[in-house]
Design a protein around this motif. Structure first.
Motif, short mmCIF file in Angstrom:
data_model
loop_
_atom_site.label_atom_id
_atom_site.label_comp_id
_atom_site.label_asym_id
_atom_site.label_seq_id
_atom_site.Cartn_x
_atom_site.Cartn_y
_atom_site.Cartn_z
N PHE A 271 39.92 53.46 12.78
CA PHE A 271 39.28 52.06 13.25
C PHE A 271 37.95 51.98 12.64
CE2 PHE A 271 41.96 52.32 17.54
CZ PHE A 271 42.92 51.84 16.82
N ASN A 272 37.43 53.01 12.04
CA ASN A 272 36.32 52.94 11.24
C ASN A 272 36.40 51.94 10.13
OD1 ASN A 272 33.65 54.22 11.16
ND2 ASN A 272 34.10 54.78 9.16
N ASP A 273 35.20 51.11 9.92
CA ASP A 273 34.95 50.34 8.75
C ASP A 273 34.34 50.90 7.50
OD1 ASP A 273 35.54 47.29 8.41
OD2 ASP A 273 33.86 47.81 7.32
N PRO A 274 34.81 50.66 6.44
CA PRO A 274 34.09 51.26 5.36
C PRO A 274 32.75 50.62 5.19
CG PRO A 274 35.68 49.58 4.25
CD PRO A 274 36.02 49.94 5.81
N ASN A 275 32.32 49.53 5.85
CA ASN A 275 30.89 49.06 5.62
C ASN A 275 29.94 49.65 6.78
OD1 ASN A 275 31.20 47.48 3.38
ND2 ASN A 275 31.99 45.76 4.64
N PHE A 276 30.51 50.32 7.81
CA PHE A 276 29.77 51.02 8.85
C PHE A 276 28.74 52.12 8.28
CE2 PHE A 276 32.81 49.99 12.61
CZ PHE A 276 32.35 48.45 12.65
N LYS A 277 27.81 52.49 8.73
CA LYS A 277 26.82 53.43 8.23
C LYS A 277 27.49 54.83 8.05
CE LYS A 277 22.45 55.78 8.73
NZ LYS A 277 21.79 55.49 7.32
N LYS A 278 27.37 55.66 7.10
CA LYS A 278 27.98 56.97 6.70
C LYS A 278 26.62 57.92 7.52
CE LYS A 278 30.47 55.93 2.72
NZ LYS A 278 30.41 54.55 2.66
N ILE A 388 44.49 46.49 16.75
CA ILE A 388 44.87 47.75 16.30
C ILE A 388 46.18 48.04 15.63
CG2 ILE A 388 43.68 48.50 18.54
CD1 ILE A 388 45.90 48.99 19.83
N TYR A 389 46.99 46.81 15.82
CA TYR A 389 48.27 47.22 14.94
C TYR A 389 48.32 46.35 13.78
CZ TYR A 389 50.30 49.16 19.20
OH TYR A 389 50.62 49.60 20.27
N ASN A 390 46.90 45.77 13.29
CA ASN A 390 46.76 45.21 12.09
C ASN A 390 45.58 45.18 11.67
OD1 ASN A 390 47.33 43.60 9.80
ND2 ASN A 390 47.18 41.70 10.59
N VAL A 391 45.05 46.44 11.39
CA VAL A 391 43.53 46.54 11.01
C VAL A 391 43.22 46.03 9.75
CG1 VAL A 391 41.82 48.22 10.76
CG2 VAL A 391 43.65 48.60 12.30
N ASN A 392 42.14 45.27 9.84
CA ASN A 392 41.56 44.49 8.59
C ASN A 392 40.27 45.13 8.48
OD1 ASN A 392 43.79 42.66 7.81
ND2 ASN A 392 43.24 41.42 9.53
N TYR A 393 39.96 45.52 7.09
CA TYR A 393 38.69 46.20 6.99
C TYR A 393 37.69 45.34 6.27
CZ TYR A 393 41.23 50.50 7.84
OH TYR A 393 42.31 51.54 8.28
N GLY A 394 36.48 45.73 6.28
CA GLY A 394 35.34 44.68 5.63
C GLY A 394 34.49 44.01 6.34
N VAL A 395 34.04 44.49 7.45
CA VAL A 395 32.82 43.78 8.22
C VAL A 395 31.95 43.12 7.47
CG1 VAL A 395 31.36 43.97 10.08
CG2 VAL A 395 33.55 45.08 10.31
N ASP A 396 31.41 41.99 8.00
CA ASP A 396 30.31 41.15 7.15
C ASP A 396 29.19 42.08 7.13
OD1 ASP A 396 28.60 39.54 5.83
OD2 ASP A 396 29.28 37.79 7.03
N PRO A 397 28.65 42.72 5.95
CA PRO A 397 27.46 43.39 6.08
C PRO A 397 26.37 42.76 6.43
CG PRO A 397 28.71 43.54 3.98
CD PRO A 397 29.33 42.40 4.59
N THR A 398 26.14 41.49 6.47
CA THR A 398 25.08 40.94 7.01
C THR A 398 25.06 40.89 8.47
OG1 THR A 398 25.95 38.79 7.20
CG2 THR A 398 24.99 39.11 5.07
#
Length: 719
Positions: A271-278, A388-398
């Protein structure tokens, strides 16, 4: 379950031959001498480390202490505390939360404290997971241990003993690779700067990078750990250790949530997004120790530890959309935190005789000051919904927080200020009678401590009032040697923790939480001390737990009373060591009945204690061929079973917190030559969906998966 336990016990009774060679340790001297054969693997340790202060061999100690050596970790290719180290000890189990950061270990019905080199370093979300590259051994002390401290839970603690100079040239390097792009390199450089033991050094280095079985998750780690030992005289030893750890990861723990039951999602879902802060973690620690031999059989020891922990990151959490049970609305929070520990110990230990009676005495002073500050402020933007059954990644960074949001703001509403501070005085006399056939331990500790935890900006102008308490806690133990290899023991010990609450009529509750342990056990070394069995039965009481009072008795205003009580009863058995030459085993079983027995709410009576498992059974077998064509080859196999599991969510939870049984399996092959070794390990051989989690009050299921079937290869070279 009974069949597994009986089968494990029968396995050990089938073997009746072993070489008679014992480890030898000069327990009354400053230095330690260990005798090792080429194929002798250190599965069984006869003595506790010097950091536990006591001078008594484990066989004669009136307490259940189980040690896990670095050799065991190497054979199992275990990389840190979250990866199954606990399976080598009866009843100990890791309970999930933020596995990338710290290890939450439960034993005897409660979470246990973390010690390092004999000092309590526990903190909120810390310390960082101890890494195998710096571990010499891990000691699990079961029940209260007044010789180490009297503030905390009576379940016990584990003590991580870090690597120190040995006074020999013994260098090694190791490379480990495996599933999920694991790449890890280690170097252990151990040597002499000034001969004759005057100045020795040791440097441990480690760097690793690995992905995860879940998508968009990567962890990088660096460790630099130099240490020196300086002996200006034959009676003085000074040791300094510095540990630096750097950790970077996408998320602290890969939680999944669903309304459709545990394990209802694919094991690779994230459920984590690659654009969320590390998150980046920097952990520095300094350990200084001075041992001065005063005169025959008497040593004065002083230790100091400074730890500095810094988190720079963020975290997410979520709640389900009321209109669509498959949509999780994620929210983001700041996670900036700093932790600082100052810990000091000084004590003398030695022995004296009164006629035919020997007194082994310890007396000392302890001081601790552990602080933790954090900013957990929520981001006003969002939420960030996902199916949760079709997770799409890539939240708008802005739409994500700016870098300015991620800072430790002491004026923020959710700025957290907490800490522990204590001083303690301790004295113990172990009285040895009848040529050390009978040992009586009489001890006492007075501790004055305070704890505090508050969000001061939620109530501006209200000062933080710490919970304070001062308690004398006695310790009485008896150990009797039936023969030189067989002993029986009993122990009574107590502990406490300051606490406070709002009582009836606006009064303040100041009674501390109290715990006590009554325990009896048997210990036996077999065939010259090559392997050992331990059996213990105990009852732990946790008293003065804060529970809700009847608001009708206080004009409808909620209040608390310190009358709650939990009881943990059980028995444990551990079998460990070299059964025959080349064959090392670890077999253990624990039955733990931990539950609430007193509460103002009758519906809570009998509820199993959070984080408990009634049945835990582990087996590990390692055999190395020592002759013929197969000389040097080894085979390993093991499993862990947990039954009657309960989540950590708490006795006040409104939903059932029981978890299904857990069964993990491992298999490995290895080869060892004089300077070279290679080890292959297959984990979760049956590829089961293994997880732990909890059920929220809203009915949602939340859990963290363990890794599916995966492999590792570790290659080492000594020079």
């Amino acid at each position: 379950m009974k069949r597994i336990t009986i089968g494990a016990a029968l396995l050990t009774s089938m073997f009746s031959f072993a070489q008679e060679k014992k480890d030898t340790i000069k327990s009354n001297d400053i230095e330690e001498v260990i005798v090792n054969g080429r194929y002798y693997q250190k599965y069984k340790l006869n003595e506790v480390s010097g950091s536990l202060r006591i001078q008594t061999p484990i066989l004669e100690l009136p307490q259940n202490v189980q040690s896990v050596s670095s050799q065991v970790l190497a054979d199992q290719i275990t990389l840190n505390m979250s990866e199954g180290i606990v399976r080598n000890v009866s009843g100990a189990r890791k309970v999930e939360h933020w596995d990338n950061v710290y290890s939450n270990v439960f034993m005897r019905g409660a979470s246990i404290a973390t010690f390092m080199n004999g000092m309590n370093v526990s903190s909120t979300w810390g310390p960082i997971n101890p890494d195998a590259s710096i571990i010499d051994r891990i000691e699990f002390v079961k029940g209260p241990a007044g010789f180490m401290g009297s503030m905390g839970d009576p379940a016990g603690f584990y003590n991580v003993v870090t690597k120190k100079p040995t006074g020999k040239f013994a260098n090694s390097v190791r490379f480990t690779t495996g599933s999920y792009n694991l790449f890890r390199g280690e170097a252990d450089l151990d040597g002499v700067l000034v001969k004759d033991g005057v100045l020795d050094y040791r440097i441990n280095l480690m760097g690793s990078s690995n992905n995860s079985w879940v998508e968009n998750d990567k962890t990088s780690k660096i460790i630099v750990a130099p240490s020196i030992t300086f002996r200006p005289t034959k009676t003085t030893v000074f040791t300094a250790q510095y540990n630096y750890q750097y950790l970077k990861f996408n998320q602290p723990g890969a939680y999944l949530m669903s309304n459709d039951g545990y394990a209802s999602l694919n094991v690779h879902t994230n459920f984590n997004d690659p654009n969320f802060k590390k998150t980046e973690v920097k952990d520095q620690s300094l350990f200084l120790s001075l041992d001065q031999k005063l005169f025959k059989d008497w040593i004065w020891s002083t230790q100091y530890a400074y730890m500095d922990l810094n988190y720079d990151g963020g975290s997410w959490w979520g709640t389900f959309d009321p209109a669509n049970k498959n949509v999780l609305n994620r929210t983001l929070s700041n996670w900036q935190a700093k932790g600082k520990n100052h810990i000091f110990q000084t004590y003398v230990r030695g022995k004296l005789n009164t006629g035919n009676i020997v007194h082994k005495i310890i007396a000392g002073f302890d001081y601790g000051d552990r602080k933790y500050n954090a900013d957990f402020s929520s981001f006003a933007g969002g939420p960030f919904p996902i199916d949760i059954y079709n997770v799409n990644y890539g939240v708008d960074p802005t739409k994500l927080p700016s870098s300015d949001f991620y800072s430790l703001n002491t004026s923020a509403p959710f700025y957290n200020d907490q800490g522990v501070k204590y001083t303690s005085y301790y004295a113990q006399d172990q009285i040895e009678m009848f040529d050390n056939k009978l040992r009586l331990t009489l001890a006492g500790r007075y501790t004055s401590g305070k704890t505090y935890s508050a969000y001061p900006n939620l109530s501006p102008g209200t000062p933080i009032v710490p919970d304070t308490a001062g308690e004398f806690t006695p310790r009485v133990g008896v150990s009797y040697s039936i023969n030189e290899n067989f002993s029986a023991y009993g122990i009574y010990d107590k502990t406490f923790t300051p606490q406070s609450g709002n009582g009836i009529n606006q009064t303040k509750i100041t009674d501390p939480f109290r715990g006590q342990n009554i325990e009896f056990g048997l210990k036996k070394d077999w065939f010259g001390g090559r392997w050992n069995t331990t059996f213990a039965v105990y009852e732990i009481r946790r008293q003065n737990i804060l529970v809700s009072g009847n608001a009708n008795e206080n004009n409808g205003v909620a209040f608390q009373v310190a009358t709650g009580e939990q009881r943990a009863r059980g028995f444990e058995t551990d079998i460990k060591g070299e059964i025959i030459k080349g064959l090392n085993i670890i077999i253990n079983y624990a039955y733990t009945d931990a539950k609430t027995i007193k509460d103002t709410d009758p519906t809570r009576i009998g509820i199993q204690s959070p984080g408990n498992a009634k049945n835990v059974q582990n087996t590990w077998v390692n055999y190395r061929f020592e002759n013929g064509l197969m000389k040097g080859f080894g085979i390993s196999a093991g499993y862990q079973y947990q039954g009657g599991r309960q989540s950590w969510f708490g006795v006040s939870a409104t939903k059932d917190q029981s978890l299904p049984d857990y069964f993990d399996t491992n298999f490995g092959v290895s080869y060892t030559a004089k300077k070279f070794d290679v080890n292959f390990m297959l984990n979760n051989v049956l590829n089961k969906k293994l997880y732990s989690g909890y059920r929220g009050d809203g009915g949602e299921y939340a859990w963290i998966y363990n890794a599916p079937r995966n492999w590792r290869v570790s290659i080492g070279y000594k020079f």
